[in-house]
Design an enzyme around this catalytic site. Structure first.
Site, PDB file in Angstrom:
ATOM      1  N   CYS A 158       0.880  -1.178   0.000  1.00 55.62           N
ATOM      2  CA  CYS A 158       0.000   0.000   0.000  1.00 55.62           C
ATOM      3  C   CYS A 158       0.913   1.222   0.000  1.00 55.62           C
ATOM      4  CB  CYS A 158      -1.005  -0.021   1.149  1.00 55.62           C
ATOM      5  SG  CYS A 158      -0.336   0.256   2.802  1.00 55.62           S
ATOM      6  N   GLY A 191       2.656   0.920   3.408  1.00 55.56           N
ATOM      7  CA  GLY A 191       2.816  -0.467   3.867  1.00 55.56           C
ATOM      8  C   GLY A 191       2.209  -0.697   5.240  1.00 55.56           C
ATOM      9  N   GLY A 205      -0.951   0.337   6.699  1.00 53.58           N
ATOM     10  CA  GLY A 205      -2.346  -0.093   6.825  1.00 53.58           C
ATOM     11  C   GLY A 205      -2.560  -1.522   6.378  1.00 53.58           C
ATOM     12  N   HIS A 208      14.067 -15.154  11.205  1.00 56.87           N
ATOM     13  CA  HIS A 208      13.635 -15.138  12.611  1.00 56.87           C
ATOM     14  C   HIS A 208      12.132 -15.248  12.787  1.00 56.87           C
ATOM     15  CE1 HIS A 208      17.505 -13.121  14.411  1.00 56.87           C
ATOM     16  NE2 HIS A 208      17.788 -14.094  13.548  1.00 56.87           N
ATOM     17  N   ARG A 260      14.920 -21.736  18.296  1.00 58.12           N
ATOM     18  CA  ARG A 260      14.346 -20.803  19.263  1.00 58.12           C
ATOM     19  C   ARG A 260      13.347 -19.851  18.616  1.00 58.12           C
ATOM     20  NH1 ARG A 260      19.107 -18.651  17.626  1.00 58.12           N
ATOM     21  NH2 ARG A 260      19.325 -16.377  17.452  1.00 58.12           N
TER      22      ARG A 260
HETATM   23  C1  RB5 Z   1      -4.008   5.389   0.659  1.00 59.88           C
HETATM   24  O1  RB5 Z   1      -4.117   6.735   0.376  1.00 59.88           O
HETATM   25  C2  RB5 Z   1      -3.068   5.146   1.818  1.00 59.88           C
HETATM   26  O2  RB5 Z   1      -3.634   5.606   2.990  1.00 59.88           O
HETATM   27  C3  RB5 Z   1      -2.728   3.683   1.917  1.00 59.88           C
HETATM   28  O3  RB5 Z   1      -2.128   3.267   0.728  1.00 59.88           O
HETATM   29  C4  RB5 Z   1      -1.761   3.297   3.012  1.00 59.88           C
HETATM   30  O4  RB5 Z   1      -0.642   4.119   3.024  1.00 59.88           O
HETATM   31  C5  RB5 Z   1      -2.349   3.120   4.348  1.00 59.88           C
HETATM   32  O5  RB5 Z   1      -1.696   2.739   5.322  1.00 59.88           O
END
Ligand code: RB5
Length: 144
Positions: free
Chosen positions: A68, A71, A73, A101, A135
């Site tokens: 995203c 990364g 969300g 790990h 581990r």
């Molecule tokens: C989309 O605008 C953006 O919020 C999404 O790609 C991401 O960054 C969310 O965590």
């Protein structure tokens, strides 16, 4: 040996990286399972994390890649699923460590936060690195 399937999904913020990664994965000899999105239209990233979780649960892929904008969300969303260990990485060291790990089964990258060359290197390292077990397995068992 059967060809490994790698699932891949993104929102609009990760779409361009997803398309580039698909080409790389095919060049590396993997089969690609594209779970969307399919263009730059604004979409909701949790839906694509859910698509990934479902594909792995169903056994359609063992490993996947999510992208995203940041990364963040899409990794939060993916990690709501108990069988997913999604690792948001920013360099090849963390790409390596998340396999060695944490036995991460999903690599996560930010399409707006990471240089594309670094991101491509992270993908290669993630694919080529094995889990160390021992581990580290004990710790993953505690998470589960
Ligand atoms: C989309 O605008 C953006 O919020 C999404 O790609 C991401 O960054 C969310 O965590």
């Amino acid at each position: 040996m059967p060809v490994e399937v790698i699932a891949i999904a993104s929102d609009h913020g990760g779409f361009d990286f997803k398309e580039l990664f698909k080409a790389d994965l095919k060049n590396y000899g993997y089969e690609v399972l594209d779970l969307g999105c399919y263009d730059n239209t604004s979409v909701d990233y949790p839906n694509y994390a859910n698509n990934m979780a479902e594909a792995i649960l169903d056994g359609n892929a063992m490993r996947g890649v999510l992208v995203c904008g940041s990364g963040i969300g899409i990794s939060i969303s993916a990690n709501r699923h108990k069988h997913i260990r999604a690792a948001l990485v920013h360099n090849t060291l963390t790409a390596k460590l998340c396999r060695e790990h944490n036995n991460a089964n999903v690599l996560v990258l930010g399409g707006r936060t990471t240089d594309i060359k670094v991101a491509k290197d992270c993908l290669r390292v993630f694919l080529d690195t094995g889990f160390e077990g021992g581990r580290h397995q004990d710790r993953i068992d505690i998470i589960s």
